[in-house]
Design an enzyme around this catalytic site. Structure first.
Site, PDB file in Angstrom:
ATOM      1  N   PRO A  94      70.886 -31.658  79.563  1.00  0.00           N
ATOM      2  CA  PRO A  94      72.145 -31.290  78.893  1.00  0.00           C
ATOM      3  C   PRO A  94      72.637 -32.373  77.934  1.00  0.00           C
ATOM      4  O   PRO A  94      73.441 -32.089  77.045  1.00  0.00           O
ATOM      5  CB  PRO A  94      73.140 -31.112  80.048  1.00  0.00           C
ATOM      6  CG  PRO A  94      72.326 -30.986  81.287  1.00  0.00           C
ATOM      7  CD  PRO A  94      71.017 -31.658  81.029  1.00  0.00           C
ATOM      8  N   GLU A 121      70.870 -33.535  89.935  1.00  0.00           N
ATOM      9  CA  GLU A 121      71.848 -34.068  88.975  1.00  0.00           C
ATOM     10  C   GLU A 121      71.182 -34.627  87.726  1.00  0.00           C
ATOM     11  O   GLU A 121      71.830 -34.863  86.712  1.00  0.00           O
ATOM     12  CB  GLU A 121      72.718 -35.142  89.629  1.00  0.00           C
ATOM     13  CG  GLU A 121      73.643 -34.608  90.721  1.00  0.00           C
ATOM     14  CD  GLU A 121      74.498 -33.439  90.258  1.00  0.00           C
ATOM     15  OE1 GLU A 121      75.212 -33.599  89.254  1.00  0.00           O
ATOM     16  OE2 GLU A 121      74.433 -32.368  90.895  1.00  0.00           O
ATOM     17  N   ARG A 159      55.829 -18.661  69.101  1.00  0.00           N
ATOM     18  CA  ARG A 159      55.892 -17.552  68.145  1.00  0.00           C
ATOM     19  C   ARG A 159      55.691 -18.020  66.705  1.00  0.00           C
ATOM     20  O   ARG A 159      55.434 -17.204  65.828  1.00  0.00           O
ATOM     21  CB  ARG A 159      57.167 -16.732  68.302  1.00  0.00           C
ATOM     22  CG  ARG A 159      58.448 -17.528  68.204  1.00  0.00           C
ATOM     23  CD  ARG A 159      59.666 -16.659  68.415  1.00  0.00           C
ATOM     24  NE  ARG A 159      59.883 -15.781  67.284  1.00  0.00           N
ATOM     25  CZ  ARG A 159      59.769 -14.449  67.307  1.00  0.00           C
ATOM     26  NH1 ARG A 159      59.458 -13.826  68.411  1.00  0.00           N
ATOM     27  NH2 ARG A 159      59.984 -13.747  66.217  1.00  0.00           N
ATOM     28  N   ASP A 174      62.000 -14.123  60.057  1.00  0.00           N
ATOM     29  CA  ASP A 174      63.005 -14.284  61.093  1.00  0.00           C
ATOM     30  C   ASP A 174      64.335 -14.732  60.524  1.00  0.00           C
ATOM     31  O   ASP A 174      64.408 -15.473  59.551  1.00  0.00           O
ATOM     32  CB  ASP A 174      62.554 -15.330  62.127  1.00  0.00           C
ATOM     33  CG  ASP A 174      61.716 -14.709  63.227  1.00  0.00           C
ATOM     34  OD1 ASP A 174      61.577 -13.471  63.238  1.00  0.00           O
ATOM     35  OD2 ASP A 174      61.212 -15.469  64.063  1.00  0.00           O
TER      36      ASP A 174
HETATM   37  C1  9D3 Z   1      76.624 -29.385  87.749  1.00  0.00           C
HETATM   38  C2  9D3 Z   1      75.860 -30.613  87.470  1.00  0.00           C
HETATM   39  N1  9D3 Z   1      76.434 -31.313  86.311  1.00  0.00           N
HETATM   40  C3  9D3 Z   1      77.385 -32.321  86.800  1.00  0.00           C
HETATM   41  C4  9D3 Z   1      78.459 -32.566  85.813  1.00  0.00           C
HETATM   42  C5  9D3 Z   1      75.411 -31.944  85.476  1.00  0.00           C
HETATM   43  C6  9D3 Z   1      74.182 -31.149  85.303  1.00  0.00           C
HETATM   44  C7  9D3 Z   1      72.982 -31.620  85.791  1.00  0.00           C
HETATM   45  C8  9D3 Z   1      71.826 -30.877  85.650  1.00  0.00           C
HETATM   46  C9  9D3 Z   1      74.201 -29.943  84.635  1.00  0.00           C
HETATM   47  C10 9D3 Z   1      73.030 -29.198  84.480  1.00  0.00           C
HETATM   48  C11 9D3 Z   1      71.842 -29.665  84.983  1.00  0.00           C
HETATM   49  C12 9D3 Z   1      70.595 -28.885  84.830  1.00  0.00           C
HETATM   50  N2  9D3 Z   1      70.376 -28.523  83.421  1.00  0.00           N
HETATM   51  C13 9D3 Z   1      69.283 -28.858  82.752  1.00  0.00           C
HETATM   52  O1  9D3 Z   1      68.389 -29.472  83.302  1.00  0.00           O
HETATM   53  C14 9D3 Z   1      69.194 -28.538  81.339  1.00  0.00           C
HETATM   54  C15 9D3 Z   1      70.101 -27.851  80.453  1.00  0.00           C
HETATM   55  C16 9D3 Z   1      71.380 -27.260  80.680  1.00  0.00           C
HETATM   56  O2  9D3 Z   1      71.936 -27.215  81.788  1.00  0.00           O
HETATM   57  N3  9D3 Z   1      72.002 -26.694  79.605  1.00  0.00           N
HETATM   58  C17 9D3 Z   1      71.463 -26.664  78.362  1.00  0.00           C
HETATM   59  N4  9D3 Z   1      70.293 -27.218  78.109  1.00  0.00           N
HETATM   60  C18 9D3 Z   1      69.619 -27.789  79.159  1.00  0.00           C
HETATM   61  S1  9D3 Z   1      68.147 -28.536  79.038  1.00  0.00           S
HETATM   62  C19 9D3 Z   1      68.089 -28.941  80.623  1.00  0.00           C
END
Ligand code: 9D3
Length: 250
Positions: A94, A121, A159, A174
């Site tokens: 994220p 996490e 793709r 696209d």
């Molecule tokens: C609820 C956990 N969060 C605490 C504030 C942090 C968190 C950790 C791990 C939120 C999501 C994740 C798992 N997400 C991914 O591994 C992830 C992801 C995403 O959640 N949203 C957009 N792109 C991606 S790429 C990997």
């Protein structure tokens, strides 16, 4: 052939992309190769643990660096054996750079991709400087792990590979390639629940149809995604069409 390796605790999730649709067909046609690695198989301690509690306290668990680096190393070795000199190593997180068409095109040009899909996490931060070339996010919403994000990257990249799409679909047509949203689509029947197909589409006048579609694409992008228009300059003809759309209201 593009080599893709994914490090994941849930390799079975990738059945979705290997068995269905464009990505399934492209794999059958050997346009790319996919190998999955489970960090559990690289666990180093007596309990085969791949996660542990966060230093500093707090909820949840953190993925341990050593099993992940070993799994990524195994993926690198495999890619090397197929002739890939330097795979791009991508951590789906994220906190990453937002995926867009420009990044997809960049990734499509690589000989090899190694992707890490995390769980819990997140992963121990000391891996960041050591192994990842990129950190990538697919959008500002919370997923349960990196697997679906890795599959989104795969789908978008595969793709683009020559031969992945049939004549009907073609990556160059696209939406986003021209920086605009798509125009509306219609099929039979001509009248559906009292709503008619726009007459121009039944006219057989292909110059008019092309013009109408471009006008709709410009108008919808202006209405729904003004951020896309701001990134793109309009030709004189496009400006005229967009002004017409605004006047006509739609
Ligand atoms: C609820 C956990 N969060 C605490 C504030 C942090 C968190 C950790 C791990 C939120 C999501 C994740 C798992 N997400 C991914 O591994 C992830 C992801 C995403 O959640 N949203 C957009 N792109 C991606 S790429 C990997």
């Amino acid at each position: 052939m593009l080599q893709i390796d994914v490090v994941t605790l849930f390799p079975r999730m990738f059945d979705a992309v290997t068995t269905s649709g464009v990505t399934g067909r492209a794999l059958e046609r050997r346009l790319y190769d996919l190998v999955l690695w489970n960090p559990r198989d690289f666990a180093v301690n007596a309990y085969r643990a791949i996660d542990d509690r966060p230093y500093g306290g707090g909820p949840g668990m953190v993925m341990m660096p050593e099993p992940l680096e070993k799994a990524i190393g195994a993926a690198r070795q495999r890619q090397k054996s197929t002739g890939v000199v330097k795979p791009r190593v991508v951590h789906l997180t994220p906190q990453g750079r937002l995926l867009d068409n420009a990044l997809v095109v960049e990734l499509t040009q690589e000989q090899g991709l190694v992707m890490l899909a995390g769980r819990y996490e997140g992963v121990d931060e000391r891996l960041a400087g050591r192994v990842f070339d990129d950190e990538v996010s697919i959008g500002d919403y919370v997923l349960s792990g990196g697997e679906l994000a890795a599959m989104v990257v795969m789908d978008a990249v595969v793709r683009q590979l020559p031969g992945a799409l049939g004549d009907a679909e073609s990556a160059s047509q696209d939406s986003f390639v021209n920086g605009l949203l798509d125009h509306p689509h219609y099929t039979r029947p001509e009248s559906y629940e009292g709503a008619m197909v726009p007459p121009v589409l039944l006219s057989g006048n292909h110059a008019q149809i092309t013009k109408w579609r471009l006008k709709q694409a410009l108008g919808r992008t202006w209405q729904r995604r003004p951020d896309l228009l701001a990134k793109r300059s309009l030709s004189a003809a496009e400006s005229v069409l967009l002004e017409e759309f605004k006047k006509e209201g739609s």
